[in-house]
Design a protein around this motif. Structure first.
Motif, short mmCIF file in Angstrom:
data_model
loop_
_atom_site.label_atom_id
_atom_site.label_comp_id
_atom_site.label_asym_id
_atom_site.label_seq_id
_atom_site.Cartn_x
_atom_site.Cartn_y
_atom_site.Cartn_z
N GLU A 127 57.09 67.42 67.04
CA GLU A 127 58.67 66.84 67.29
C GLU A 127 58.51 65.18 67.93
OE1 GLU A 127 59.49 70.69 69.84
OE2 GLU A 127 58.43 69.50 70.80
N ASN A 128 57.50 65.36 68.57
CA ASN A 128 57.56 63.43 69.11
C ASN A 128 57.50 62.41 67.99
OD1 ASN A 128 58.22 63.90 71.76
ND2 ASN A 128 55.78 62.83 72.44
N ILE A 129 56.53 62.37 66.93
CA ILE A 129 57.03 61.95 65.61
C ILE A 129 57.41 61.75 65.08
CG2 ILE A 129 55.41 63.91 64.16
CD1 ILE A 129 54.51 59.40 64.91
N SER A 130 58.42 63.19 64.91
CA SER A 130 58.99 63.82 63.67
C SER A 130 60.31 62.87 64.30
CB SER A 130 59.26 65.21 63.47
OG SER A 130 58.47 65.46 62.92
N THR A 131 61.13 62.69 65.04
CA THR A 131 61.61 62.20 65.86
C THR A 131 61.38 60.63 65.84
OG1 THR A 131 62.26 63.37 67.66
CG2 THR A 131 63.12 61.03 68.47
N ILE A 132 60.47 59.88 66.43
CA ILE A 132 60.12 58.58 65.84
C ILE A 132 60.57 57.89 64.12
CG2 ILE A 132 58.43 57.01 65.26
CD1 ILE A 132 57.18 58.09 68.52
N ASN A 133 60.34 58.98 63.79
CA ASN A 133 60.22 59.05 61.78
C ASN A 133 61.56 58.61 61.55
OD1 ASN A 133 56.73 58.54 62.04
ND2 ASN A 133 56.79 60.87 60.37
N ASP A 134 62.05 60.16 62.37
CA ASP A 134 63.43 60.31 61.82
C ASP A 134 63.88 58.59 62.39
OD1 ASP A 134 63.52 62.41 60.72
OD2 ASP A 134 64.42 63.79 62.54
N MET A 135 64.37 57.95 63.73
CA MET A 135 64.62 56.79 64.23
C MET A 135 64.46 55.75 63.38
SD MET A 135 64.09 57.71 68.35
CE MET A 135 64.99 56.13 68.91
N ILE A 136 63.23 55.68 62.54
CA ILE A 136 62.94 54.63 61.83
C ILE A 136 64.22 54.80 60.24
CG2 ILE A 136 60.58 54.09 59.79
CD1 ILE A 136 58.88 55.05 62.40
N LEU A 137 63.90 56.08 59.59
CA LEU A 137 64.67 55.99 58.96
C LEU A 137 66.37 55.64 59.43
CD1 LEU A 137 63.33 58.75 57.32
CD2 LEU A 137 63.10 56.38 56.13
N GLN A 138 66.49 55.65 60.52
CA GLN A 138 67.77 55.34 60.86
C GLN A 138 68.71 54.30 61.03
OE1 GLN A 138 68.79 57.97 63.52
NE2 GLN A 138 68.37 59.89 62.70
N GLY A 139 66.76 53.33 61.19
CA GLY A 139 66.94 51.52 61.51
C GLY A 139 67.23 51.32 63.26
N LYS A 140 66.43 52.90 63.88
CA LYS A 140 66.55 52.70 65.21
C LYS A 140 64.87 52.45 65.67
CE LYS A 140 70.64 55.39 65.59
NZ LYS A 140 71.12 56.32 66.36
N ALA A 141 63.48 51.56 64.66
CA ALA A 141 62.71 51.43 64.58
C ALA A 141 62.19 50.91 66.33
CB ALA A 141 62.06 50.88 64.45
N LEU A 142 62.90 49.91 66.98
CA LEU A 142 63.12 49.29 68.31
C LEU A 142 62.87 50.21 69.43
CD1 LEU A 142 64.12 45.91 67.33
CD2 LEU A 142 61.70 46.84 67.71
N ASP A 143 64.02 50.59 69.52
CA ASP A 143 64.69 51.88 69.81
C ASP A 143 63.69 53.44 70.40
OD1 ASP A 143 67.45 51.24 70.29
OD2 ASP A 143 68.44 52.20 68.61
N ALA A 144 62.89 53.74 69.25
CA ALA A 144 62.27 54.40 69.17
C ALA A 144 60.68 53.35 69.76
CB ALA A 144 61.52 54.93 67.86
N PHE A 145 59.88 52.71 69.42
CA PHE A 145 59.59 51.77 70.46
C PHE A 145 59.83 52.30 72.23
CE2 PHE A 145 57.24 47.98 72.55
CZ PHE A 145 56.48 47.90 71.95
N ASP A 146 60.51 51.28 72.33
CA ASP A 146 61.17 51.60 73.53
C ASP A 146 61.29 52.65 73.99
OD1 ASP A 146 62.04 48.73 73.36
OD2 ASP A 146 64.02 48.75 73.20
N GLU A 147 61.40 54.32 73.32
CA GLU A 147 61.11 55.17 74.09
C GLU A 147 59.89 56.20 74.15
OE1 GLU A 147 63.32 59.55 73.52
OE2 GLU A 147 64.17 57.99 72.82
N PHE A 148 59.35 55.95 73.00
CA PHE A 148 58.09 57.12 73.21
C PHE A 148 57.16 55.51 72.90
CE2 PHE A 148 61.12 59.25 70.71
CZ PHE A 148 60.72 60.53 71.27
N TYR A 149 56.09 54.35 73.01
CA TYR A 149 55.66 53.95 73.52
C TYR A 149 55.19 53.48 74.84
CZ TYR A 149 54.97 53.32 68.58
OH TYR A 149 55.14 53.05 67.35
#
Length: 117
Positions: free
Chosen positions: A6-28
């Motif tokens: 679930e986590n990696i799928s959410t990160i991948n979806d966020m990257i595809l939506q142009g929200k890679a930095l948001d994914a970084f903030d949330e999941f790293y």
């Protein structure tokens, strides 16, 4: 707590939506270590956030990104990506990369990227 898939799928979806930095903030993790191939490791969330910001700021044309395969193991995920973009320093880049993530406390504690030059 979400599962790794679930986590990696959410990160991948966020990257595809142009929200890679948001994914970084949330999941790293605060103590994350990131590494490109055999280059020196970058240690800590602050240093890696700056590295990520610099990378995205240098993309002059973005054409596509696609996760090809996702693999989940014990406290580890791997994503094979295909990227196609133009970078201000590296020029046109069209390649496949594998990102391997180690997880701790629901966050990515280590990530290493493997790709050809």
């Amino acid at each position: 707590m979400n599962t790794l898939i679930e986590n990696i799928s959410t990160i991948n979806d966020m990257i595809l939506q142009g929200k890679a930095l948001d994914a970084f903030d949330e999941f790293y993790h605060e103590e994350v270590i990131m590494q490109e191939n055999d280059h020196p490791e970058v240690v800590g969330k602050t240093a890696n956030r700056i590295r990520e910001e610099d990378f995205f700021a240098a993309i002059t044309e973005f054409r596509s990104a696609k996760p090809i395969k996702v693999t989940v193991g014990e406290n580890t995920t791997m994503v094979e990506w295909h990227f196609d973009y133009t970078h201000k320093d590296w020029g046109e880049r069209n390649y496949t990369q594998v990102a391997v993530q180690d997880w701790k406390e629901g966050k990515i504690i280590k990530e290493k990227f493997y790709y050809g030059s």
